[in-house]
Design an enzyme around this catalytic site. Sequence first.
Site, PDB file in Angstrom:
ATOM      1  N   SER A 451      46.393  38.397  31.074  1.00  0.00           N
ATOM      2  CA  SER A 451      46.371  39.707  30.410  1.00  0.00           C
ATOM      3  C   SER A 451      46.196  39.528  28.902  1.00  0.00           C
ATOM      4  O   SER A 451      45.210  38.941  28.458  1.00  0.00           O
ATOM      5  CB  SER A 451      47.643  40.483  30.764  1.00  0.00           C
ATOM      6  OG  SER A 451      47.570  41.813  30.316  1.00  0.00           O
ATOM      7  N   ASP A 502      41.349  45.575  39.379  1.00  0.00           N
ATOM      8  CA  ASP A 502      42.246  45.509  38.229  1.00  0.00           C
ATOM      9  C   ASP A 502      41.729  46.399  37.097  1.00  0.00           C
ATOM     10  O   ASP A 502      40.561  46.329  36.708  1.00  0.00           O
ATOM     11  CB  ASP A 502      42.349  44.059  37.776  1.00  0.00           C
ATOM     12  CG  ASP A 502      43.377  43.858  36.669  1.00  0.00           C
ATOM     13  OD1 ASP A 502      43.942  44.845  36.175  1.00  0.00           O
ATOM     14  OD2 ASP A 502      43.612  42.687  36.314  1.00  0.00           O
TER      15      ASP A 502
END
Length: 679
Positions: A451, A502
């Site tokens: 991330s 995602d």
Amino acid sequence: MPGMVVFGRRWGIASDDLVFPGAFELFIRGICWIGTVILYSIHKGHFDCAGGSVLHSYLVVLLVLLAVIILSLCAIVYVSGQGTIMNPGPRRSMPALVYFRALLYVPELVWACLGAIWVNDDSRGCDPAAVGAVIGTVISSWVIIFFTVVGVLVVFDPLGSQRRSVLAQQQQQQPLGLRDLESSESAQFLSTARSLAVRVWESRLRLLCCCLPQDDNHRAAFSGIAQLFTGFFSDTDLVPSDIAAGLALLHQEQDKMEQCRDPDDVMAHSPSSPIREDLEIELERATHCMQFAVAAYGWPMYIYSHPLTGLCKLSGDCCRSRSAQYDIVGGDHLGCHFTSILQTTGLQYRDFIHISLHNQIYEIPFFVALDHKKESILVAIRGTLSLKDVLTDLSAECENLPIQGVSGASYAHKGISQAAQYIYKRLENDGILRQAFSIAPEYNLVITGHSLGGGAAAILAVLLRSHYPTLQCYAFSPPPLMSKALTDYSKEFVVSVVLGKDLVPRLSLPNMEDLKKRILKMVSNCNKPKYRILLHGCWYEVFGGEPDDFDTELENREEELSAPLLGEESLLVRSSASYQSLASDESPTHTTTTHLPLYLPGRVMHVTEDGPSRRSCWSNVRYRAEWSSEMAFRSVLISPRMLADHMPDVVLRALQSLGQDRITLLCPSSMSNSHLNVI
């Protein structure tokens, strides 16, 4: 639908948003009314206690008051359910009904107070059931009034009065045209409106982050984020329920298009192609590095991944004194973090060169360790885990990132670039990498993260590439963060791994602008009431089924979409590119935008579920991996998995599962994700 205008201001709720709250209150009021009728019928003519006459009068008036409230709620629910999101005509009487319902709170409040006084002073000797019923009625009235006040505060729009004054100003003038928009008065008004909106967003951010120090970095971040939010939200007049309805419709439309695509629509490669072998090698390395990316989150992620045993495994070592050992890995108070890192990676404490838990805006934790299994010096950077990290993520404006040897525009996400440069200075200026290579000079440098950490790892790899030509970077679920020139430059040494649908790897400002325009088109074209859209959307998300094949009422009226669909009352909607693009046949993806495009770093490995998108809870999930293009992530895909697929433990399990059955699950396509088109 624009926010409803009542009491001289605009609110963050539309006239078709009162179906569900009105129905819920109607249910509660109906129960109270039925209970009161039963109580009155049982005791009719038998109010023999000292306060019986007062109780009789109280119940009669209460029945009448509840009946009027119930009728008003029935009218509100019925009228609010009429029309569509973009056709508020059948709901034109809603403001009058809201005024009438608000007026009924006055006698209800008075009667609740009188009921409380009667219970306290005159209820002695009366039937306990009657006294309990009165107490229940009083409490329910106070609870409903309290939640109504809370609801009013929630839907309060700080810019509502300003929007209302704009409407009054427009009613006194002739319809605005292009000349009006170009006038100095209009420009001055738009500038004032934007400044006011920026100040409102800054106040919200300061209130949300009141626990953080108000230094220059935080003030600059608040200002930049406020300008970002103002630019994104100021040209639309959507309320939250409009966005929810648009997302529900968009998800179903995307599912319909995915069901219709040809499953054989992939680019074929010969069996001798090096794509398969290259993919298998990178998959094995990525799976190994992902363990370190997960470990960088410390004990919170370890306990989250091991809810039953994690606390027991950590508790024995968390408080143990290891001062001599900790000197090797830095001076931070590591505690349970170090223990969880050891448990996750399987390394020994002597394998760690440095661990930093320092966390501020633009400054994120990381650790450096010796990975003897792969003969590498590994730098693992933590992802988002604190409010300061969120501010770093949201500092999404672009800043120049000049790199020697890169031709073309070289820029990157400001917040992530600042975080990467902070780690770069720590590694170089503090001699951390120099110390590591003095211990293992033959090892290669590998950088990884998930991330926010994945994005910082990719930019850090770009910064260090000239000093360490053999370095490799594995960025898991990174956001779009660099220009096309930097992306092409990083393809030789950076691999980005994305799982399923995602959201984060698709979360760029141009993509969000594209999503906003798609939502506008969906809610504009749907001819069903909002409450039906939301009900079917909730059912579809939870239980599945067939996507709603909704009809459209504006299919042949695209020319009307150039008008501000959502806002004669909006502040800046008349100059909005979002609305102007709706009148064009050109896809919103190709419309011009003021935001610089950002791309995923390096080569992109896309891991997806192999099989139907919906499966039973007990079925085994199988995955496939393929090389994809960064252009395949230029649109946001709506899915219940869009957040779950971003979790680091989910990504790790998917990679481990894929590695166990690599021969049958790997797909040699390099561009197959290009068929994931959305409307």
